[in-house]
Design a protein around this motif. Structure first.
Motif, mmCIF file in Angstrom:
data_model
loop_
_atom_site.group_PDB
_atom_site.id
_atom_site.type_symbol
_atom_site.label_atom_id
_atom_site.label_comp_id
_atom_site.label_asym_id
_atom_site.label_seq_id
_atom_site.Cartn_x
_atom_site.Cartn_y
_atom_site.Cartn_z
ATOM 1 N N TYR A 110 0.868 -1.184 0.000
ATOM 2 C CA TYR A 110 0.000 0.000 0.000
ATOM 3 C C TYR A 110 0.900 1.227 0.000
ATOM 4 C CZ TYR A 110 -3.036 3.686 1.860
ATOM 5 O OH TYR A 110 -3.716 4.867 2.054
ATOM 6 N N VAL A 120 -1.527 -1.213 -4.164
ATOM 7 C CA VAL A 120 -2.523 -0.140 -4.126
ATOM 8 C C VAL A 120 -1.792 1.190 -4.011
ATOM 9 C CG1 VAL A 120 -4.376 0.912 -2.776
ATOM 10 C CG2 VAL A 120 -4.314 -1.580 -3.093
ATOM 11 N N HIS A 149 -2.590 5.091 -3.269
ATOM 12 C CA HIS A 149 -3.622 5.991 -2.748
ATOM 13 C C HIS A 149 -3.222 7.429 -3.070
ATOM 14 C CE1 HIS A 149 -6.766 6.378 0.711
ATOM 15 N NE2 HIS A 149 -6.922 7.335 -0.184
ATOM 16 N N GLU A 164 -3.941 -1.001 -8.387
ATOM 17 C CA GLU A 164 -5.206 -0.396 -7.963
ATOM 18 C C GLU A 164 -4.968 1.039 -7.520
ATOM 19 O OE1 GLU A 164 -7.624 -2.805 -5.332
ATOM 20 O OE2 GLU A 164 -6.489 -4.589 -5.878
ATOM 21 N N VAL A 201 -6.522 4.381 -5.684
ATOM 22 C CA VAL A 201 -7.550 4.906 -4.788
ATOM 23 C C VAL A 201 -7.519 6.423 -4.906
ATOM 24 C CG1 VAL A 201 -8.381 5.081 -2.416
ATOM 25 C CG2 VAL A 201 -7.332 2.954 -3.222
ATOM 26 N N HIS A 254 -10.724 3.086 -7.418
ATOM 27 C CA HIS A 254 -11.691 3.065 -6.323
ATOM 28 C C HIS A 254 -11.746 4.460 -5.692
ATOM 29 C CE1 HIS A 254 -11.446 -1.326 -6.574
ATOM 30 N NE2 HIS A 254 -10.132 -1.209 -6.488
ATOM 31 N N CYS A 257 -12.382 6.789 -2.347
ATOM 32 C CA CYS A 257 -12.425 6.769 -0.883
ATOM 33 C C CYS A 257 -12.102 8.166 -0.378
ATOM 34 C CB CYS A 257 -11.436 5.756 -0.315
ATOM 35 S SG CYS A 257 -11.507 5.581 1.480
ATOM 36 N N ARG A 272 -13.031 2.107 2.592
ATOM 37 C CA ARG A 272 -11.805 1.762 3.312
ATOM 38 C C ARG A 272 -11.865 0.326 3.828
ATOM 39 N NH1 ARG A 272 -11.625 5.527 7.169
ATOM 40 N NH2 ARG A 272 -12.363 4.171 8.838
ATOM 41 N N GLU A 324 -13.444 -2.172 2.476
ATOM 42 C CA GLU A 324 -13.229 -3.049 1.321
ATOM 43 C C GLU A 324 -11.768 -3.052 0.898
ATOM 44 O OE1 GLU A 324 -15.972 -1.391 -1.442
ATOM 45 O OE2 GLU A 324 -17.721 -2.441 -0.601
ATOM 46 N N LEU A 325 -11.098 -1.905 1.015
ATOM 47 C CA LEU A 325 -9.689 -1.813 0.661
ATOM 48 C C LEU A 325 -8.846 -2.680 1.609
ATOM 49 C CD1 LEU A 325 -7.271 -0.633 -0.818
ATOM 50 C CD2 LEU A 325 -7.474 1.419 0.599
ATOM 51 N N ARG A 331 -9.166 -6.287 0.666
ATOM 52 C CA ARG A 331 -8.375 -6.657 -0.520
ATOM 53 C C ARG A 331 -6.900 -6.796 -0.173
ATOM 54 N NH1 ARG A 331 -11.640 -2.722 -2.773
ATOM 55 N NH2 ARG A 331 -9.921 -1.264 -3.028
#
Length: 353
Positions: free
Chosen positions: A78, A105, A107, A133, A135, A156, A158, A344, A346-347, A350
């Motif tokens: 992340y 991910v 962000h 992914e 965010v 996604h 958020c 968050r 759901e993140l 994952r």
């Protein structure tokens, strides 16, 4: 740390100092550590630790991927998105994570690479491939990211509103056309954040005969800005108040004391300013330029193009009784917050795999 447990590596800014991006990363670390089936490793890429420790942490963050590349362990990464030169570092992390087969991910907490093409962000998207992914903080931010960087496949939303407590009923009365109306502006007080425009907005209301005041809060950044503010306080007397830096209880009192939050920021890195969300949480309508994703946060007539006259828009809204009602502003915040909490959760699911 067990060699058989899933590892989630978090590379992003962590407090101190506390700001939107570091608060989001810190909250993500806390949510991940609540999961018993994973181990969390953090690498602070913020500027709170000092340059030598920061460089060591960055180098260590890259080296930790080497054993995983050899073992081909399927872990997760992340990244709390950075800006500037740190994006190149994060591009290297994304590439190593992809080579290791990790779920990754990114962000986003910055909008500078959405208004212009940035090679570092293009590298992140290319190195991450279709499995990376993204965010983002609002639907519009996601659309702009995909329009500029076609390889950003999975996006996604958020919002930072998920960091905050729910809105509380305020019982605020509507702002009367003739006043009194109390404007507020809270930020690091700089020209990029629009302190001069906030002061000019007060002058415009007073010149039009509106009974108005302005409360400024936050530290002045730069001697020229402090000179501007102190001169305006002397000029406008009791109509303009500068509170300086506020602690948490004083921030709460600030929002309770104002009727309209003005945020005429043109700061290029603006994303989803927490101060605007906090105003809505307190039931305070806000008028702002559409920097970052504020175009998705506020009513369309409360969003003023950067090259337009924000002071005139505020005057028209006050005189015409067009300011967003307090209950509507609070409901707007709560809807955003509820969606962010779900996103968050759901993140985290994952990342935990």
């Amino acid at each position: 740390m067990s060699s058989h447990r899933r590892v989630v590596r978090v590379l992003g800014p962590l407090p101190p100092p506390v700001h939107g991006a570091s608060a989001v990363t810190d909250r993500m670390v806390g949510a991940l550590r609540e999961r018993q089936e994973i181990d969390v490793v953090t690498v602070d890429i913020g500027d709170g630790a000092g340059l030598p420790r920061r460089l060591l942490a960055l180098l260590g963050g890259l080296l930790r991927f080497v054993p995983r590349l050899v073992l081909r362990r399927r872990d997760a990464v992340y990244l709390g998105g950075a800006g500037g030169e740190l994006l190149w570092y994060q591009a290297m992390v994304v590439l190593l994570a992809r080579l290791a087969g990790h779920r990754t991910v990114f962000h986003h907490h910055n909008s500078s690479y959405l208004t212009r093409h940035l090679r570092a962000m293009a590298a992140i998207v290319r190195f991450g491939g279709p499995g990376l992914e993204h965010v983002v903080l609002s639907p519009d931010m996601g659309r702009r990211l995909q329009a500029r960087y076609a390889g950003a496949r999975t996006v996604h939303v958020c919002s930072n509103a998920g960091l905050m407590t729910e809105a509380a009923p305020t019982g605020r009365a509507p702002v009367a056309a003739e006043g009194p109306v109390v404007l507020g502006h809270l930020s690091n007080l700089t020209r990029e954040k629009g302190v001069h425009t906030a002061i000019d907005t007060l002058r415009r209301l007073l010149d039009a005969g509106v009974d108005a005041r302005l409360v400024l809060a936050g530290p002045c950044v730069g001697d020229d800005v402090e000179a501007l503010v102190t001169a305006a306080v002397a000029e406008l007397g009791g109509r303009l108040e500068w509170l300086g830096r506020l602690d948490a209880p004083q921030v709460e009192a600030f929002y309770r004391s104002i009727d309209l939050f003005v945020f005429p920021s043109t700061y290029v890195n603006e994303a989803e300013p927490l101060v605007v969300l906090d105003a809505l949480r307190h039931g305070v309508p806000a008028v702002a330029h559409p920097v970052g994703c504020l175009g998705d946060v506020l009513p369309v007539d409360h969003v003023v193009p950067v090259d337009a006259d924000l002071a005139q828009v505020v005057l028209d809204l006050v005189r015409g009784g067009g300011l967003e009602p307090s209950a509507s502003a609070a409901a707007r915040f709560d809807e955003r917050r509820t969606a962010a909490i779900t996103a968050r959760r759901e993140l985290v699911d994952r990342l935990a795999g």
